[in-house]
Design an enzyme around this catalytic site. Structure first.
Site, PDB file in Angstrom:
ATOM      1  N   CYS A 145      45.925  11.751  42.922  1.00  0.00           N
ATOM      2  CA  CYS A 145      46.171  13.145  43.315  1.00  0.00           C
ATOM      3  C   CYS A 145      46.661  13.288  44.760  1.00  0.00           C
ATOM      4  O   CYS A 145      47.226  14.315  45.123  1.00  0.00           O
ATOM      5  CB  CYS A 145      44.922  13.987  43.098  1.00  0.00           C
ATOM      6  SG  CYS A 145      44.474  14.095  41.357  1.00  0.00           S
ATOM      7  N   ASN A 159      44.995  21.029  37.197  1.00  0.00           N
ATOM      8  CA  ASN A 159      45.209  19.945  38.157  1.00  0.00           C
ATOM      9  C   ASN A 159      46.362  19.086  37.635  1.00  0.00           C
ATOM     10  O   ASN A 159      46.209  18.380  36.637  1.00  0.00           O
ATOM     11  CB  ASN A 159      43.918  19.130  38.293  1.00  0.00           C
ATOM     12  CG  ASN A 159      44.055  17.976  39.281  1.00  0.00           C
ATOM     13  OD1 ASN A 159      45.141  17.633  39.725  1.00  0.00           O
ATOM     14  ND2 ASN A 159      42.930  17.361  39.604  1.00  0.00           N
ATOM     15  N   HIS A 218      45.947  20.472  47.538  1.00  0.00           N
ATOM     16  CA  HIS A 218      45.980  19.951  46.170  1.00  0.00           C
ATOM     17  C   HIS A 218      45.178  20.886  45.282  1.00  0.00           C
ATOM     18  O   HIS A 218      44.086  21.328  45.648  1.00  0.00           O
ATOM     19  CB  HIS A 218      45.386  18.537  46.156  1.00  0.00           C
ATOM     20  CG  HIS A 218      45.140  18.024  44.777  1.00  0.00           C
ATOM     21  ND1 HIS A 218      46.109  18.052  43.794  1.00  0.00           N
ATOM     22  CD2 HIS A 218      44.035  17.471  44.201  1.00  0.00           C
ATOM     23  CE1 HIS A 218      45.610  17.543  42.686  1.00  0.00           C
ATOM     24  NE2 HIS A 218      44.357  17.181  42.901  1.00  0.00           N
TER      25      HIS A 218
HETATM   26  C1  LIG Z   1      34.039  18.888  36.679  1.00  0.00           C
HETATM   27  C2  LIG Z   1      33.297  20.064  37.294  1.00  0.00           C
HETATM   28  C3  LIG Z   1      34.101  21.341  37.119  1.00  0.00           C
HETATM   29  C4  LIG Z   1      31.971  20.240  36.552  1.00  0.00           C
HETATM   30  O1  LIG Z   1      31.257  21.312  37.155  1.00  0.00           O
HETATM   31  P1  LIG Z   1      29.718  21.107  37.506  1.00  0.00           P
HETATM   32  O2  LIG Z   1      29.242  22.400  38.001  1.00  0.00           O
HETATM   33  O3  LIG Z   1      29.614  19.912  38.412  1.00  0.00           O
HETATM   34  O4  LIG Z   1      29.115  20.823  36.104  1.00  0.00           O
HETATM   35  P2  LIG Z   1      28.257  19.570  35.628  1.00  0.00           P
HETATM   36  O5  LIG Z   1      29.117  18.366  35.497  1.00  0.00           O
HETATM   37  O6  LIG Z   1      27.053  19.496  36.492  1.00  0.00           O
HETATM   38  O7  LIG Z   1      27.868  20.053  34.209  1.00  0.00           O
HETATM   39  C5  LIG Z   1      27.085  21.224  33.993  1.00  0.00           C
HETATM   40  C6  LIG Z   1      26.924  21.430  32.509  1.00  0.00           C
HETATM   41  O8  LIG Z   1      28.167  21.899  31.970  1.00  0.00           O
HETATM   42  C7  LIG Z   1      28.520  21.093  30.863  1.00  0.00           C
HETATM   43  N1  LIG Z   1      29.978  21.032  30.766  1.00  0.00           N
HETATM   44  C8  LIG Z   1      30.817  20.093  31.271  1.00  0.00           C
HETATM   45  N2  LIG Z   1      32.084  20.403  30.959  1.00  0.00           N
HETATM   46  C9  LIG Z   1      32.045  21.547  30.252  1.00  0.00           C
HETATM   47  C10 LIG Z   1      33.022  22.354  29.671  1.00  0.00           C
HETATM   48  N3  LIG Z   1      34.333  22.062  29.736  1.00  0.00           N
HETATM   49  N4  LIG Z   1      32.634  23.471  29.029  1.00  0.00           N
HETATM   50  C11 LIG Z   1      31.331  23.799  28.931  1.00  0.00           C
HETATM   51  N5  LIG Z   1      30.367  23.060  29.471  1.00  0.00           N
HETATM   52  C12 LIG Z   1      30.706  21.962  30.119  1.00  0.00           C
HETATM   53  C13 LIG Z   1      27.907  19.751  31.144  1.00  0.00           C
HETATM   54  O9  LIG Z   1      27.755  19.011  29.959  1.00  0.00           O
HETATM   55  C14 LIG Z   1      26.604  20.159  31.759  1.00  0.00           C
HETATM   56  O10 LIG Z   1      25.721  20.501  30.728  1.00  0.00           O
HETATM   57  P3  LIG Z   1      24.172  20.072  30.808  1.00  0.00           P
HETATM   58  O11 LIG Z   1      23.656  20.754  32.051  1.00  0.00           O
HETATM   59  O12 LIG Z   1      23.626  20.602  29.532  1.00  0.00           O
HETATM   60  O13 LIG Z   1      24.189  18.595  30.926  1.00  0.00           O
HETATM   61  C15 LIG Z   1      32.996  19.833  38.796  1.00  0.00           C
HETATM   62  O14 LIG Z   1      32.070  18.780  38.926  1.00  0.00           O
HETATM   63  C16 LIG Z   1      34.223  19.487  39.559  1.00  0.00           C
HETATM   64  O15 LIG Z   1      35.089  20.309  39.728  1.00  0.00           O
HETATM   65  N6  LIG Z   1      34.330  18.262  40.082  1.00  0.00           N
HETATM   66  C17 LIG Z   1      35.500  17.829  40.787  1.00  0.00           C
HETATM   67  C18 LIG Z   1      36.519  17.460  39.767  1.00  0.00           C
HETATM   68  C19 LIG Z   1      37.876  17.300  40.371  1.00  0.00           C
HETATM   69  O16 LIG Z   1      38.374  18.181  41.007  1.00  0.00           O
HETATM   70  N7  LIG Z   1      38.483  16.160  40.080  1.00  0.00           N
HETATM   71  C20 LIG Z   1      39.789  15.879  40.447  1.00  0.00           C
HETATM   72  C21 LIG Z   1      39.874  15.500  41.883  1.00  0.00           C
HETATM   73  S1  LIG Z   1      41.526  15.104  42.238  1.00  0.00           S
END
Ligand SMILES: CC(C)(COP(=O)(O)OP(=O)(O)OC[C@H]1O[C@@H](n2cnc3c(N)ncnc32)[C@H](O)[C@@H]1OP(=O)(O)O)[C@@H](O)C(=O)NCCC(=O)NCCS
Length: 323
Positions: A115, A280, A250
């Protein structure tokens, strides 16, 4: 001694025709529009058509950037293309772009920093232009991340999209208005390589693999890394959150963008956001956002534009450009 600056001459982008909305995704995996919007800010993303490859997207974006610059392919003698989703393992996608544009002189190569790829490519091109080795460069970010997503994994498949964006950079001697790439700062730390990766590859599995991510871990590191490298850019130039006109980060996640802007004291109205419409798009996200903000008249000649990215590796980078 007279100095050479890499000045932006044009910008262009391309998005595949097909949109995949959060409602569409809710039909495919256990998710909802509400969850995706609340956690990421993403509402829809574009997905390449069957048979439409990364170089096709890149060629469209390159043509748009050339048209914006009032130049023809013949004017280009360097292509640096950032992608993690090349058409093939080799040759470089950049040579397909070169051939597609009908360019037979100069050089073309790919660069891989996930990215952060576009900022790495911009810095690479800037350094080549400043040596006087090349005159005009297409700096391209192009991706078809839809091809490396596990469409049964709701934690990753909702986050990404396809697209391409391109800048034309020109080497200008003794630029009088202070335009051009003012500074760039590139970082990486391979200790984090297993937090965001693809679980396949030529030399490891002889396959392509799927994107895997520890989302919380990426999130935990993102804001600190982004702000550190932006502070480096400010210190190198004497610019600040107050003197920049536009912040074009980004586009991974709205919450990361907002938290970074708050930490740096960048006013919300200076932040260019496209993640809601594009998801993204990895190396394509910054030039897509630049093209959008240029096309609607926000980014104008002379504006000070701050770029920033963070991604797999981890890699992270910033650049300041006087437009
Ligand atoms: C991926 C991201 C959005 C997840 O958000 P989060 O608040 O951290 O959520 P978590 O991973 O803690 O998951 C919370 C819950 O939502 C659930 N969940 C994950 N994806 C889901 C989706 N698409 N829809 C519904 N629920 C979802 C998980 O299973 C988890 O459930 P649980 O509590 O029963 O286990 C966040 O971590 C993020 O943005 N990370 C950075 C990712 C990124 O930008 N990557 C690219 C960098 S270049």
């Amino acid at each position: 001694m007279s100095a050479i600056r890499s000045v932006v001459r044009g910008v262009g982008s391309y998005l595949p025709a097909r949109c995949l909305t959060n409602a569409d995704l809710a039909q495919m995996v256990d998710t909802s529009d509400e969850w995706i919007v609340q956690r990421t800010g993403i509402r829809t993303r574009h997905i390449a058509a069957e048979g439409e490859v990364t170089s096709d997207l890149a060629i469209h974006a390159a043509r748009a950037a050339l048209a914006d610059a009032g130049l023809t392919p013949d004017d280009i003698d360097l292509i640096v293309l950032a992608t993690s989703t090349p058409d093939n393992t080799f040759p470089a996608t950049a040579v397909s772009v070169q051939a597609g544009l009908g360019i037979t002189h100069g050089a073309a190569f790919d660069l891989q920093a996930v990215c952060s790829g576009f900022v790495f490519a911009l810095a690479t091109a800037d350094n080549f232009l400043k040596t006087g080795a090349y005159r005009r460069c297409l700096v391209i970010g192009a991706e078809t991340f839809s091809r490396i997503l596990d469409w049964s994994d709701r934690t990753t498949c909702v986050l990404f999209g396809d697209g391409a964006g391109a800048l034309v950079l020109e080497a200008v001697r003794d630029e009088e208005e202070g335009r051009g790439v003012l500074t760039s700062h590139l970082r990486s730390d391979g200790r984090h390589k297993n937090k965001l990766y693809v679980d396949g590859g030529v030399s490891s599995t002889r396959s392509v693999g799927f994107l895997r991510m520890e989302g919380r871990e990426v999130f935990r590191h993102a804001v600190g890394m982004i702000t550190d490298v932006i502070v480096d850019a400010f210190e190198a130039t004497g610019e600040s959150a107050d003197t920049i006109d536009w912040f074009v980060p980004h586009q991974a996640n709205r919450r990361i963008i907002d938290a970074s802007a708050v930490k740096l004291g960048i006013a919300p109205e200076k932040v260019v956001i496209t993640v809601d419409q594009h998801g993204n798009t990895s190396a394509a996200s910054i030039p897509l956002a630049l093209a959008a903000a240029h096309a609607d008249g926000r980014i104008k000649r002379g504006d000070l534009v701050l770029l920033e990215a963070m991604g797999g590796g981890f890699t992270w980078a910033s650049a300041l450009v006087r437009w």
